[in-house]
Scaffold this motif. Structure first.
Motif, PDB file in Angstrom:
ATOM      1  N   ILE A   1       0.295   0.252   9.969  1.00  7.38           N
ATOM      2  CA  ILE A   1       0.419   1.339   8.991  1.00  7.38           C
ATOM      3  C   ILE A   1      -0.091   2.625   9.625  1.00  7.38           C
ATOM      4  O   ILE A   1      -1.226   2.669  10.126  1.00  7.38           O
ATOM      5  CB  ILE A   1      -0.415   1.026   7.722  1.00  7.38           C
ATOM      6  CG1 ILE A   1      -0.004  -0.319   7.122  1.00  7.38           C
ATOM      7  CG2 ILE A   1      -0.288   2.155   6.704  1.00  7.38           C
ATOM      8  CD1 ILE A   1      -1.003  -0.854   6.097  1.00  7.38           C
TER       9      ILE A   1
ATOM     10  N   ASP B   1      -6.663  -3.357  -0.146  1.00  9.59           N
ATOM     11  CA  ASP B   1      -5.675  -2.312  -0.384  1.00  9.59           C
ATOM     12  C   ASP B   1      -5.758  -1.843  -1.832  1.00  9.59           C
ATOM     13  O   ASP B   1      -6.235  -2.564  -2.709  1.00  9.59           O
ATOM     14  CB  ASP B   1      -4.271  -2.844  -0.086  1.00  9.59           C
ATOM     15  CG  ASP B   1      -4.103  -3.241   1.371  1.00  9.59           C
ATOM     16  OD1 ASP B   1      -4.583  -2.489   2.233  1.00  9.59           O
ATOM     17  OD2 ASP B   1      -3.521  -4.307   1.636  1.00  9.59           O
TER      18      ASP B   1
ATOM     19  N   ASN C   1       5.420  -0.759  -4.224  1.00  8.55           N
ATOM     20  CA  ASN C   1       5.015  -1.390  -2.973  1.00  8.55           C
ATOM     21  C   ASN C   1       5.442  -2.850  -2.954  1.00  8.55           C
ATOM     22  O   ASN C   1       5.169  -3.591  -3.898  1.00  8.55           O
ATOM     23  CB  ASN C   1       3.501  -1.289  -2.782  1.00  8.55           C
ATOM     24  CG  ASN C   1       3.052  -1.859  -1.455  1.00  8.55           C
ATOM     25  OD1 ASN C   1       2.830  -3.057  -1.332  1.00  8.55           O
ATOM     26  ND2 ASN C   1       2.937  -1.012  -0.449  1.00  8.55           N
TER      27      ASN C   1
ATOM     28  N   GLN D   1       5.466  -3.484   6.098  1.00 13.07           N
ATOM     29  CA  GLN D   1       5.200  -3.422   7.533  1.00 13.07           C
ATOM     30  C   GLN D   1       5.724  -4.644   8.289  1.00 13.07           C
ATOM     31  O   GLN D   1       5.756  -4.642   9.524  1.00 13.07           O
ATOM     32  CB  GLN D   1       3.697  -3.244   7.790  1.00 13.07           C
ATOM     33  CG  GLN D   1       2.824  -4.285   7.121  1.00 13.07           C
ATOM     34  CD  GLN D   1       1.348  -4.053   7.372  1.00 13.07           C
ATOM     35  OE1 GLN D   1       0.917  -3.959   8.513  1.00 13.07           O
ATOM     36  NE2 GLN D   1       0.571  -3.972   6.315  1.00 13.07           N
TER      37      GLN D   1
ATOM     38  N   ASP E   1      -2.821  -0.356   2.777  1.00  9.01           N
ATOM     39  CA  ASP E   1      -1.488  -0.600   2.234  1.00  9.01           C
ATOM     40  C   ASP E   1      -1.533  -0.328   0.724  1.00  9.01           C
ATOM     41  O   ASP E   1      -2.594  -0.153   0.141  1.00  9.01           O
ATOM     42  CB  ASP E   1      -1.066  -2.046   2.513  1.00  9.01           C
ATOM     43  CG  ASP E   1       0.449  -2.200   2.596  1.00  9.01           C
ATOM     44  OD1 ASP E   1       1.165  -1.310   2.108  1.00  9.01           O
ATOM     45  OD2 ASP E   1       0.908  -3.224   3.141  1.00  9.01           O
TER      46      ASP E   1
END
Length: 514
Positions: free
Chosen positions: A223, A130, A137, A185, A178
């Motif tokens: 996602i 990611d 995040n 998630q 992500d």
């Protein structure tokens, strides 16, 4: 060289004779602990953290009760220390990137493979590829090598190569990417809202290059990626990748050319099981192009639920047979290439040196606007060590090690875990201490939807106590957000980018200028 699963005609014939129940057993990866091993067998199983001897014993027992080779999996995103209590601890993938030498990331992967295989593991659910676009995040953090595709390719790629060159299966995660949004998630279906051009040049570039380099598995995240998908005509919502044929087959398989195993992220995460009923979701994942359902168990409820999906045409028997065939070929190919012996050439001292080297290079003075560093400490120095931490983290206890280090040098050292903003203001105004050292532990964790210092812990940053006469040094250990979120009020800042057995010694060196 790009990986492709080898075909086995005998397995093809055997799978053709399996009933639905037998096929379903082949497409799940149950999770377990050493004290709670299942009585049934699947080609892949996930073992939670334990000792090396217990992991190997678990692998041996599960293999004996299995009619096919077993591939034992674990989360190994930055060394085997995540899955094996007595393994070498490395700080993080981000730390390897901060160290600035891809050879060290490769060594971290090599050591992970040696220790994991020696303990009976064969499959790593890592590296995390990611991209840390969004500092809000709540889940990626130090798991990502950085905030751009090139850094991720360089360091996650080196880590992947270190593992796979030494016999451990690597998994790229979390497709389609992500780190873009500010949601988790585990508790909702998240969205990556990049444009097609932006995705292709970032996450798409990462997956394209690492697939060509031989990645054997990809973990699909819960996602959504709207620019490559279609909204549900009823709800108007975009499905997560785990439930999208457009993303798993159209994008990952066809456009990016991936031919290895697609494993779902954990099926009980709400991003998956909250989007549609759990067994319908499992059927949809397999139909969409997925191969393996992570953390699903062979219960009577699961078998009945999936058989119902077959009867109601949500899952075709041909698709189920194909996914079971792919999984059995995957483990058989690995067994023929790598099974047989525990590792005998592991050099623990060399591995510890690699961990020490990454730790040393990754602990950095981010800023020192007023020139506090190095601090002066002797037998008459008084130090207040403030420790701020999110309520779900246990690693804040590492801060006590720093307290002990100071007590060996200074005349007076007092420790203040989570003192509150008013106490901190009075402490800073009192003039009792020569320095305030403030250790921060943010620790991302699933389901909390935040990786920042938050809730009552964040209130400690109120009242401007860091602007009184007492000099303050902040140290962030296990996150990337704090130094940016509080950049206006933290003049002196050290980031460690993770925690190992060497972190506190290196922090002391940075504080004292050694």
């Amino acid at each position: 060289m790009k990986y492709r699963i080898k075909d086995f005609p005998e397995i093809y014939r055997n799978v053709g004779q399996m009933n639905v129940e037998e096929l379903l057993r082949c497409v799940i990866c149950p999770n377990m602990t050493y004290d709670n091993l299942p009585s049934y067998s699947s080609p892949t199983m996930f073992l939670h953290t334990t000792t090396a001897d217990r992991a190997f014993a678990s692998s041996e027992r599960l293999s004996r009760q299995s009619s096919y080779p077993l591939v034992l999996a674990a989360d190994l995103e930055h060394g085997a220390g995540e899955a094996i209590d007595d393994a070498v601890r490395f700080p993080s993938l981000r730390a390897a990137a901060e160290a600035g030498e891809s050879s060290l990331a490769y060594e971290m992967g090599r050591v992970a493979a040696k220790e994991a295989i020696d303990a009976g593991f064969s499959w790593s659910f890592g590296p995390c590829v990611d991209i840390m676009y969004n500092k809000e995040n709540p889940i990626v953090g130090l798991r990502s090598a950085g905030s751009d595709a090139e850094t991720v390719i360089q360091y996650a790629g080196a880590y992947m190569d270190g593992m796979q060159d030494n016999g451990l299966i690597a998994t790229l995660k979390h497709f389609p990417g992500d780190g873009y949004c500010a949601d988790d998630q585990h508790v909702t279906t998240t969205e990556n809202l990049l444009s097609r051009e932006e995705w292709d040049s970032s996450y798409g570039k990462v997956y394209a290059e690492l697939i060509q380099r031989g990645a054997m598995a990809v973990m699909a995240g819960h996602i959504a990626l709207p620019v490559y998908d279609e909204a549900d005509p009823v709800t108007g919502l975009y499905p997560p990748a785990t439930l999208s044929e457009n993303l798993l087959t159209g994008l990952l398989r066809k456009k990016l050319g991936f031919e290895g195993i697609i494993v779902s992220d954990a099926v009980y995460m709400t991003g998956f099981s909250g989007y549609m009923p759990i067994y319908r979701a499992c059927a949809t994942f397999l139909e969409a192009g997925g191969d393996c359902l992570l953390f699903m168990h062979e219960t009577e409820e699961f078998l009945m639920g999936m058989k119902k999906c077959v009867d109601e045409k949500f899952l075709s028997i041909d698709v189920l047979r194909n996914r079971a065939y792919r999984m059995l070929c995957f483990v058989q190919e690995y067994a023929e290439s790598h099974f047989g012996n525990r590792q005998v050439d592991f050099d623990r001292e060399k591995a510890e040196k690699a961990s020490s080297c990454i730790t040393d290079k990754a602990v950095k003075v981010v800023r020192d606007r007023t020139g506090i560093l190095p601090i002066k400490v002797d037998e008459v120095t008084s130090i207040a060590h403030v420790i701020l931490f999110n309520p779900w983290t246990e690693v804040w206890q590492t801060g006590k090690e720093l307290t002990d280090k100071f007590r060996n040098l200074a005349g007076r050292v007092d420790e203040f875990p989570d003192p509150g903003p008013y106490s901190l203001m009075e402490l800073a105004k009192s003039g009792e201490y020569d320095y305030i050292i403030c250790s921060i532990f943010e620790s991302p964790s699933y389901g909390y939807n935040s990786a920042k210092l938050c809730g009552p812990a964040a209130r400690n940053m109120m009242n401007g106590w860091m602007r009184y006469e007492t000099p303050v040094v902040f140290i962030s250990y296990d996150g990337v957000q704090f130094s940016e979120t509080y950049k206006a009020c933290t003049d002196t800042m050290i980031n460690t980018h993770g925690i190992t057995n060497y972190t506190i010694d290196v922090v002391m060196n940075r504080l004292l200028g050694k």
